[in-house]
Scaffold this active site. Structure first.
Site, PDB file in Angstrom:
ATOM      1  N   SER A   1       0.455  -1.269  -0.087  1.00  0.00           N
ATOM      2  CA  SER A   1      -0.150  -0.033   0.075  1.00  0.00           C
ATOM      3  C   SER A   1       0.953   0.959   0.382  1.00  0.00           C
ATOM      4  CB  SER A   1      -0.974  -0.348   1.725  1.00  0.00           C
ATOM      5  OG  SER A   1      -1.512   0.868   1.274  1.00  0.00           O
TER       6      SER A   1
ATOM      7  N   TYR B   1      -2.556  -0.891   9.911  1.00  0.00           N
ATOM      8  CA  TYR B   1      -2.199  -1.271   8.880  1.00  0.00           C
ATOM      9  C   TYR B   1      -1.427  -0.620   8.639  1.00  0.00           C
ATOM     10  CZ  TYR B   1      -3.728  -1.298   4.140  1.00  0.00           C
ATOM     11  OH  TYR B   1      -3.582  -1.650   2.926  1.00  0.00           O
TER      12      TYR B   1
HETATM   13  P1  NAP Z   1     -10.739  -6.799  -0.458  1.00  0.00           P
HETATM   14  O1  NAP Z   1     -11.550  -6.649  -1.590  1.00  0.00           O
HETATM   15  O2  NAP Z   1     -11.742  -6.750   0.965  1.00  0.00           O
HETATM   16  O3  NAP Z   1      -9.910  -8.106  -0.754  1.00  0.00           O
HETATM   17  C1  NAP Z   1      -8.824  -8.366   0.540  1.00  0.00           C
HETATM   18  C2  NAP Z   1      -9.217  -9.920   0.507  1.00  0.00           C
HETATM   19  O4  NAP Z   1      -8.117 -11.159   1.439  1.00  0.00           O
HETATM   20  C3  NAP Z   1     -10.738 -10.746   0.386  1.00  0.00           C
HETATM   21  O5  NAP Z   1     -11.370 -11.389  -0.460  1.00  0.00           O
HETATM   22  C4  NAP Z   1     -10.726 -11.264   2.015  1.00  0.00           C
HETATM   23  O6  NAP Z   1     -11.609 -12.916   2.093  1.00  0.00           O
HETATM   24  C5  NAP Z   1      -9.328 -11.860   1.878  1.00  0.00           C
HETATM   25  N1  NAP Z   1      -8.766 -12.522   3.174  1.00  0.00           N
HETATM   26  C6  NAP Z   1      -8.895 -11.426   4.240  1.00  0.00           C
HETATM   27  N2  NAP Z   1      -7.911 -12.637   5.782  1.00  0.00           N
HETATM   28  C7  NAP Z   1      -7.886 -13.252   5.038  1.00  0.00           C
HETATM   29  C8  NAP Z   1      -7.179 -14.217   4.981  1.00  0.00           C
HETATM   30  N3  NAP Z   1      -6.290 -14.656   6.279  1.00  0.00           N
HETATM   31  N4  NAP Z   1      -6.259 -15.612   4.277  1.00  0.00           N
HETATM   32  C9  NAP Z   1      -7.131 -15.392   3.434  1.00  0.00           C
HETATM   33  N5  NAP Z   1      -7.381 -14.053   2.742  1.00  0.00           N
HETATM   34  C10 NAP Z   1      -8.148 -13.247   3.419  1.00  0.00           C
HETATM   35  O7  NAP Z   1      -9.878  -5.723  -0.176  1.00  0.00           O
HETATM   36  P2  NAP Z   1      -8.895  -4.884  -1.888  1.00  0.00           P
HETATM   37  O8  NAP Z   1      -8.925  -3.529  -1.431  1.00  0.00           O
HETATM   38  O9  NAP Z   1      -9.103  -5.660  -3.237  1.00  0.00           O
HETATM   39  O10 NAP Z   1      -7.378  -5.401  -0.747  1.00  0.00           O
HETATM   40  C11 NAP Z   1      -6.843  -6.519  -1.702  1.00  0.00           C
HETATM   41  C12 NAP Z   1      -5.575  -5.865  -0.778  1.00  0.00           C
HETATM   42  O11 NAP Z   1      -4.913  -4.875  -1.879  1.00  0.00           O
HETATM   43  C13 NAP Z   1      -5.179  -5.954   0.558  1.00  0.00           C
HETATM   44  O12 NAP Z   1      -3.575  -6.215   0.755  1.00  0.00           O
HETATM   45  C14 NAP Z   1      -5.360  -4.198   1.188  1.00  0.00           C
HETATM   46  O13 NAP Z   1      -4.265  -3.815   2.285  1.00  0.00           O
HETATM   47  C15 NAP Z   1      -4.607  -3.738  -0.578  1.00  0.00           C
HETATM   48  N6  NAP Z   1      -4.465  -2.398  -1.066  1.00  0.00           N
HETATM   49  C16 NAP Z   1      -5.972  -1.972  -0.452  1.00  0.00           C
HETATM   50  C17 NAP Z   1      -5.871  -0.831  -1.903  1.00  0.00           C
HETATM   51  C18 NAP Z   1      -7.634  -0.487  -1.871  1.00  0.00           C
HETATM   52  O14 NAP Z   1      -7.690   1.125  -1.805  1.00  0.00           O
HETATM   53  N7  NAP Z   1      -8.642  -0.975  -2.321  1.00  0.00           N
HETATM   54  C19 NAP Z   1      -5.079  -0.192  -1.339  1.00  0.00           C
HETATM   55  C20 NAP Z   1      -4.011  -0.240  -1.160  1.00  0.00           C
HETATM   56  C21 NAP Z   1      -3.587  -1.603  -0.787  1.00  0.00           C
HETATM   57  P3  NAP Z   1     -12.929 -12.559   2.297  1.00  0.00           P
HETATM   58  O15 NAP Z   1     -13.921 -10.713   2.392  1.00  0.00           O
HETATM   59  O16 NAP Z   1     -13.945 -13.714   2.804  1.00  0.00           O
HETATM   60  O17 NAP Z   1     -12.993 -11.636   4.095  1.00  0.00           O
END
Ligand code: NAP
Length: 255
Positions: A143, A156
């Site tokens: 991130s 985080y």
């Molecule tokens: P998201 O849609 O909430 O995706 C996160 C995924 O991780 C979900 O499928 C979730 O499954 C899964 N997960 C949670 N706990 C887990 C575990 N213990 N083992 C295996 N899987 C697990 O959010 P996203 O935005 O796509 O995030 C993906 C990555 O991008 C994260 O690392 C986040 O920090 C990073 N990121 C996102 C943003 C943003 O603005 N969206 C910005 C910077 C970085 P469930 O839904 O079933 O819990």
């Protein structure tokens, strides 16, 4: 097809950025292991989209913060597809809370998923890649907050800051095996993790004001960078973070 004849694991691939990466990897010819937590129907949407264009995938339930489940994820990939070439540590969670009130158990949970998870999955994957002897790719979805502080988000930010140094350190250790390790550092990407911001127009407006390109990023844009880092074109890249943030880290206030 830029990932033809490769096998990739994407953690947390049932939604958001992980889902976009899994689908794009499959389009580029990789056989993809769709990791998920929760109900067995959680990864169905990802798998169905991959199947719709004749891509190959299996879904494996694994909580990345649990050592035996992380190892099982690697074992299942090898059992299904015979090898492992690429891992994307994407699974991540966050919870905002004032530092002075932050509950220890919540803090530890975020560190367990966001930092211990990539450690466990990368370690098991690297052992497999070393046995194979043909190098590999480890990519972490970090991130902008591996560098940029965010008040109320201490767990985080700490997890992503730790992920930066895990990546840099093991990139050096694993280079002799031709295993590259890099981070992708997204800014604000429109996914379920940002539901709190998306639900509040004032909050969203303030966020957009911090982004020179003045919009959310798309999961597909993160997937495009992941394909590049996973491909042969990136063979000489290791130990770096690639920010993809619409200029967020470079903004210098209103002008
Ligand atoms: P998201 O849609 O909430 O995706 C996160 C995924 O991780 C979900 O499928 C979730 O499954 C899964 N997960 C949670 N706990 C887990 C575990 N213990 N083992 C295996 N899987 C697990 O959010 P996203 O935005 O796509 O995030 C993906 C990555 O991008 C994260 O690392 C986040 O920090 C990073 N990121 C996102 C943003 C943003 O603005 N969206 C910005 C910077 C970085 P469930 O839904 O079933 O819990």
């Amino acid at each position: 097809m830029r990932l033809k004849n490769t096998v990739a694991i994407v953690t947390g691939a049932s939604s958001g950025i992980g889902q976009a990466i899994a689908i794009r990897f499959a389009r580029e010819g990789a056989a993809v292991v769709v990791d998920y937590v929760g109900d067995a129907d959680t990864p169905a949407a990802t798998e169905m989209q991959i199947a719709s264009f004749g891509g190959r995938s299996i879904a494996v339930a694994a909580d990345v913060s649990k050592p035996e489940e992380a190892q099982n994820l690697i074992d299942r990939a090898v059992a299904a597809f015979g090898r492992l070439d690429i891992v994307v540590n994407n699974a991540g969670i966050e919870k905002k809370c004032d530092f002075v009130d932050y509950p220890l158990d919540e803090w530890q949970k975020i560190l367990a998923v966001n930092l211990v998870g990539p450690f466990l999955v990368s370690q098991a994957a690297a052992r497999q890649m070393i046995v194979q002897g043909q190098g590999g790719r480890l990519i972490n979805i970090s991130s902008v907050h591996e560098d940029l502080p965010m008040p109320t988000n201490s767990a985080y930010c700490s997890s992503k800051g730790g992920l930066r140094m895990l990546m840099r350190t093991i990139a050096v250790e694993l280079a002799k095996h031709r295993i590259t390790v890099n981070n992708i550092g997204p800014g604000a990407v429109f996914t379920p993790i940002d539901a709190d911001v998306e639900a509040k127009p004032e909050m969203e407006k303030a966020l957009m004001a911090e982004i020179p390109l003045n919009r959310w990023g798309k999961p597909e844009e993160i997937a495009g960078l992941a394909v590049f880092l996973a491909s042969d074109e990136a063979a000489y890249i290791t130990g770096s973070t690639y920010f993809i943030d619409g200029g967020m880290l470079r903004q210098s206030g209103s002008y």
